[in-house]
Write an enzyme that holds these catalytic residues in place. Structure first.
Site, PDB file in Angstrom:
ATOM      1  N   HIS A   1      -8.070  -4.131   2.002  1.00  0.00           N
ATOM      2  CA  HIS A   1      -8.715  -5.608   1.741  1.00  0.00           C
ATOM      3  C   HIS A   1      -9.753  -5.799   0.826  1.00  0.00           C
ATOM      4  O   HIS A   1     -10.533  -4.836   0.764  1.00  0.00           O
ATOM      5  CB  HIS A   1      -8.998  -6.189   3.212  1.00  0.00           C
ATOM      6  CG  HIS A   1      -9.316  -7.437   3.251  1.00  0.00           C
ATOM      7  ND1 HIS A   1     -10.475  -8.122   3.000  1.00  0.00           N
ATOM      8  CD2 HIS A   1      -8.596  -8.689   3.819  1.00  0.00           C
ATOM      9  CE1 HIS A   1     -10.246  -9.390   2.986  1.00  0.00           C
ATOM     10  NE2 HIS A   1      -9.342  -9.686   3.537  1.00  0.00           N
TER      11      HIS A   1
ATOM     12  N   GLU B   1      -3.362 -11.072  -2.572  1.00  0.00           N
ATOM     13  CA  GLU B   1      -4.778 -11.959  -1.958  1.00  0.00           C
ATOM     14  C   GLU B   1      -5.724 -11.994  -3.296  1.00  0.00           C
ATOM     15  O   GLU B   1      -6.456 -11.167  -3.327  1.00  0.00           O
ATOM     16  CB  GLU B   1      -5.349 -11.312  -0.902  1.00  0.00           C
ATOM     17  CG  GLU B   1      -4.654 -11.157   0.409  1.00  0.00           C
ATOM     18  CD  GLU B   1      -5.596 -11.227   1.689  1.00  0.00           C
ATOM     19  OE1 GLU B   1      -5.458 -11.977   2.460  1.00  0.00           O
ATOM     20  OE2 GLU B   1      -6.490 -10.298   1.793  1.00  0.00           O
TER      21      GLU B   1
HETATM   22  P1  PGA Z   1      -9.101 -16.661   4.116  1.00  0.00           P
HETATM   23  O1  PGA Z   1      -9.008 -14.987   4.117  1.00  0.00           O
HETATM   24  O2  PGA Z   1      -7.940 -17.087   4.819  1.00  0.00           O
HETATM   25  O3  PGA Z   1     -10.281 -16.913   4.934  1.00  0.00           O
HETATM   26  O4  PGA Z   1      -9.145 -16.897   2.755  1.00  0.00           O
HETATM   27  C1  PGA Z   1      -8.091 -14.278   4.132  1.00  0.00           C
HETATM   28  C2  PGA Z   1      -7.969 -12.679   3.968  1.00  0.00           C
HETATM   29  O5  PGA Z   1      -9.160 -12.406   3.633  1.00  0.00           O
HETATM   30  O6  PGA Z   1      -7.119 -12.022   4.480  1.00  0.00           O
END
Ligand code: PGA
Length: 256
Positions: free
Chosen positions: A96, A168
């Site tokens: 992540h 992401e």
């Molecule tokens: P968020 O986070 O939905 O608050 O943008 C997503 C993540 O970090 O997996």
């Protein structure tokens, strides 16, 4: 046909008792559906109570937010894959952007975590994504490809088929500024092509690619409308049972 997957990443939120309260509330709002898989990723300290609150063979799966690559030993503060398996975790989030940027995780260790997870029967959810500066300088594809290479190199097609990739973009995480469907689809297509080129067609057709970054009940539908997007990794909007239930319900609508 890939079954959509919605993962709620609680990050460093919710104590064990708060996790139990969430699960009770959430389950009253949404029922199991064959059209979408749902996973919660609590903090390590809440995994056991979450597992107990979910009960045996629940339709809601459990995931962890991190894992160490060794099974045991002198690694103060770390948690291993067998420890997570014993708590009935099916998934583990690896790489992540919080881990990469705040805790200095590099592709080399991320790769070891992916492999350790697979060795012990956990499905890794490998997160990749570019920063705003990288996007603005046209580096999105090369950054994402390097992270994919770093995390997935050497995996057999069978192993890779059980990996989930979460795109992401760092600039979209926690900012309220989600990628547009078009932006996400472009990267998702290049990720699938990466798998097809590096492995084969069959593997590329089964690997799930999730989108993450400011997903909300309002924007989930247009994102899932594209068959390039196989679900979502949700942070902020998964903390309330109501908004997470709304996201899950949107994903449960059968795709045609
Ligand atoms: P968020 O986070 O939905 O608050 O943008 C997503 C993540 O970090 O997996």
């Amino acid at each position: 046909m890939r079954r959509p997957l919605i993962v709620g990443n609680w990050k460093m939120n919710k104590t064990a008792s708060e996790a139990v309260a969430f699960i009770r509330d959430f389950r009253e709002r949404v029922a199991a559906s064959p059209h979408a898989e749902v996973v919660l990723a609590p903090a390590f300290t809440a995994l056991e109570s979450a597992r107990n609150a979910l009960g045996p063979s629940s339709w809601i799966g459990l995931g962890a937010q991190n894992v160490h690559w060794e099974t045991h030993g002198s690694f103060t503060g770390e948690v291993s894959a067998p420890m997570l398996r014993e708590l009935d975790c099916r998934y583990v989030i690896v790489g992540h952007s919080d881990r990469r940027t705040l805790f200095g995780e590099r592709d080399e260790t991320i790769q070891k975590k992916v492999q350790a997870a697979l060795r012990h029967g956990l499905s890794p959810i490998l997160c990749v994504g570019e920063s705003l500066a990288e996007r603005e300088t046209g580096l999105t594809e090369s950054v994402v490809t390097a992270q994919l290479n770093g995390g997935l190199a050497g995996l057999s097609p069978q192993d890779l088929a059980t990996v989930t990739i979460a795109y992401e973009p760092v600039w979209a995480i926690g900012t309220g500024r989600a990628a547009t469907t078009e932006q996400a689809v472009t990267v998702h297509r290049s990720i699938r092509l990466f798998v097809e080129t590096g492995w084969d067609n069959d593997t590329a057709s089964v690997v799930r690619i999730l989108y993450g970054g400011s997903v909300t009940p309002q924007n989930i539908e247009p994102l899932l409308a594209s068959d390039a997007i196989d679900g979502a990794l949700v942070g902020g909007a998964c903390l309330s049972p109501d908004s997470f239930a709304r996201i899950v319900r949107s994903a449960q609508i059968q795709r045609v």
